[in-house]
Design a protein around this motif. Structure first.
Motif, short mmCIF file in Angstrom:
data_model
loop_
_atom_site.label_atom_id
_atom_site.label_comp_id
_atom_site.label_asym_id
_atom_site.label_seq_id
_atom_site.Cartn_x
_atom_site.Cartn_y
_atom_site.Cartn_z
N GLN A 74 59.48 -49.26 -29.26
CA GLN A 74 60.84 -49.36 -29.80
C GLN A 74 61.90 -49.06 -28.73
OE1 GLN A 74 61.30 -50.12 -33.50
NE2 GLN A 74 59.34 -50.88 -32.77
N CYS A 75 61.58 -48.13 -27.83
CA CYS A 75 62.51 -47.80 -26.73
C CYS A 75 62.57 -48.96 -25.74
CB CYS A 75 62.08 -46.53 -26.02
SG CYS A 75 62.12 -45.10 -27.08
N ALA A 76 61.41 -49.59 -25.50
CA ALA A 76 61.37 -50.72 -24.57
C ALA A 76 62.24 -51.87 -25.09
CB ALA A 76 59.93 -51.20 -24.39
N ILE A 77 62.12 -52.15 -26.38
CA ILE A 77 62.95 -53.20 -26.98
C ILE A 77 64.43 -52.84 -26.84
CG2 ILE A 77 63.57 -54.32 -29.14
CD1 ILE A 77 60.79 -53.91 -30.12
N SER A 78 64.75 -51.57 -27.11
CA SER A 78 66.15 -51.13 -27.05
C SER A 78 66.71 -51.32 -25.65
CB SER A 78 66.26 -49.65 -27.43
OG SER A 78 65.71 -49.44 -28.70
N ALA A 79 65.90 -50.99 -24.62
CA ALA A 79 66.37 -51.12 -23.24
C ALA A 79 66.63 -52.59 -22.92
CB ALA A 79 65.33 -50.56 -22.29
N GLY A 80 65.72 -53.46 -23.34
CA GLY A 80 65.90 -54.89 -23.09
C GLY A 80 67.15 -55.41 -23.76
N MET A 81 67.39 -54.94 -24.98
CA MET A 81 68.59 -55.38 -25.70
C MET A 81 69.85 -54.88 -25.00
SD MET A 81 67.15 -54.95 -29.57
CE MET A 81 68.70 -54.48 -30.24
N ALA A 82 69.79 -53.66 -24.48
CA ALA A 82 70.97 -53.09 -23.81
C ALA A 82 71.32 -53.85 -22.54
CB ALA A 82 70.72 -51.62 -23.50
N GLU A 83 70.30 -54.39 -21.86
CA GLU A 83 70.54 -55.08 -20.59
C GLU A 83 70.78 -56.57 -20.78
OE1 GLU A 83 70.56 -53.75 -17.50
OE2 GLU A 83 69.78 -51.74 -17.86
N ARG A 162 74.87 -62.01 -30.51
CA ARG A 162 75.48 -61.06 -29.58
C ARG A 162 76.14 -59.91 -30.33
NH1 ARG A 162 73.90 -59.95 -25.28
NH2 ARG A 162 74.08 -57.87 -26.03
N GLN A 163 76.84 -60.28 -31.42
CA GLN A 163 77.58 -59.27 -32.18
C GLN A 163 76.63 -58.21 -32.76
OE1 GLN A 163 79.71 -60.88 -35.53
NE2 GLN A 163 81.08 -59.11 -35.68
N VAL A 164 75.52 -58.67 -33.36
CA VAL A 164 74.56 -57.72 -33.94
C VAL A 164 73.89 -56.90 -32.84
CG1 VAL A 164 72.40 -57.52 -35.21
CG2 VAL A 164 74.16 -59.09 -36.00
N CYS A 165 73.57 -57.55 -31.72
CA CYS A 165 72.94 -56.83 -30.61
C CYS A 165 73.86 -55.73 -30.11
CB CYS A 165 72.60 -57.82 -29.51
SG CYS A 165 71.64 -57.09 -28.19
N ASP A 166 75.16 -56.03 -30.00
CA ASP A 166 76.12 -55.00 -29.55
C ASP A 166 76.18 -53.83 -30.53
OD1 ASP A 166 76.74 -56.35 -27.26
OD2 ASP A 166 78.54 -57.32 -28.07
N VAL A 167 76.16 -54.14 -31.83
CA VAL A 167 76.17 -53.07 -32.83
C VAL A 167 74.91 -52.22 -32.68
CG1 VAL A 167 76.11 -52.54 -35.29
CG2 VAL A 167 77.57 -54.38 -34.48
N MET A 168 73.77 -52.87 -32.54
CA MET A 168 72.49 -52.15 -32.37
C MET A 168 72.54 -51.25 -31.13
SD MET A 168 70.22 -52.83 -34.73
CE MET A 168 68.70 -52.38 -33.91
N ASN A 169 73.09 -51.79 -30.04
CA ASN A 169 73.18 -51.01 -28.80
C ASN A 169 74.07 -49.77 -28.96
OD1 ASN A 169 71.57 -52.91 -27.61
ND2 ASN A 169 73.23 -53.98 -26.58
#
Ligand code: UDP
Ligand code: MG
Length: 311
Positions: A74-83, A162-169
């Protein structure tokens, strides 16, 4: 033409990472979209990092983030989404049990105006009976515990705008249960059903311990019912103990039981009650440890290396 980011978490996948890259590249080239492949090496102890560096050197669309140790899927996915920089972000496992051919279908749905397109597992090939049963039961238990509508039988294979990814980040949670958080944020969501393939190389990197941890995060993140359950159980036990005491006392007074008999049975009851108290303390502990993680505010992953990013 839009930019699509593909996020791929990798933990000890030396046997399949080259094949996985080739297949993702092939699929994405066919779509005609601009794309980036972000591999997140979650502290692999095998040859995966070297192979990924090689992939990045050969393919300018591939990028690599390496963690300082294993922090979890889950952390790996989060990092990928953040970058990620894409107009849409797709998360897919490195073993490609979720077929990449579904990605173009997800992109199509996204173009229709959906912000989240999640993959729903129809059939699951090649999983053990134990995994199939526990997954089925867990998703349904979670569903009954939560008020958030988390679709059953979905993993982390999904497309986010993009919008949802930003909210998740922007969500600061530490013990992240991403498939739940994505449901929680809302927006327009659609499902794409697919057949989950068998893992072709290596074995699952989700040990029983990691699976239990994820299940705990899912429940603790989205439900307080286990805590409320403690109150209910307390009232019930109190009631039962009164009945029990009365019955024992009567049996004793009428001479059916001797005093020693009565003590014997009351002792058994006390032990059972103690077990329940311990169980409830354990449940409270589960929540408390997660509160501590939030309070400490440590980062939930540490990046040791980045390859292929512009800055
Ligand atoms: N994975 C990860 N960190 C971990 C465990 C797994 O990044 O601690 C990755 C793994 O390399 C794979 C994905 O997460 O790309 C899903 O893992 P796996 O296929 O082993 O899980 P399963 O499909 O059996 O549930
Ligand atoms: Mg897998």
């Amino acid at each position: 033409m839009s930019l699509i980011s593909i996020v791929v978490p990798v933990f000890n996948e030396e046997g399949l990472i080259e094949w996985s890259h080739d297949r993702l590249k092939e699929t994405m080239d066919k779509t005609g979209e601009d794309y980036e492949l972000i591999f997140v090496n979650d502290g692999s102890r095998d040859n995966s990092p070297e192979l990924l560096r090689g992939i990045c050197a050969r393919d300018p669309r591939s990028k690599l983030i390496s963690f300082s140790r294993n922090f979890g899927h889950q952390c790996a996915i989060s990092a990928g989404m953040a970058e990620s920089r894409g107009d849409a972000v797709v998360v897919i496992d490195a073993d490609l049990q979720d077929p990449p051919e579904v990605i173009p279908v997800m992109i199509e749905k996204w173009r229709e105006g959906y912000d989240v397109v999640y993959g729903k597992r129809g059939k699951r090939k090649g999983e053990t009976a134990f995994k199939l049963l526990t997954a089925k039961v867990f998703y349904r238990v979670l569903d009954s515990l939560t008020t958030v509508d988390i679709p059953v039988d979905t993993g982390d294979f999904r497309l986010l705008s993009r919008q949802v990814c930003d909210v998740m980040n922007s969500l600061p949670e530490h013990n992240r249960y991403i498939r739940g958080l994505v449901s929680w944020v809302g927006f327009r969501q659609a499902a794409v059903e697919y057949v989950r393939e068998e893992r072709t190389v290596g074995e699952t990197k989700y040990t029983l311990k990691k699976m239990l941890r994820l299940a705990g995060d899912g429940i603790a993140s989205f439900s307080y019912k286990p805590l409320a359950f403690a109150t209910g159980l307390g009232i019930f036990t109190l009631f039962m103990s009164c009945v029990y005491l009365l019955v024992t006392l009567m049996l004793h007074l009428t001479g059916v039981w001797t005093a020693v008999n009565a003590l014997y049975y009351i002792g058994g009851f006390v032990l059972a009650a103690l077990g329940l108290v311990m169980l409830m303390l354990g449940i409270i502990g589960q929540y408390l440890s997660r509160v501590l993680d939030e309070a400490r505010g440590r980062p939930y992953y540490i990046v040791a290396e980045r390859v292929g990013f512009d800055d």
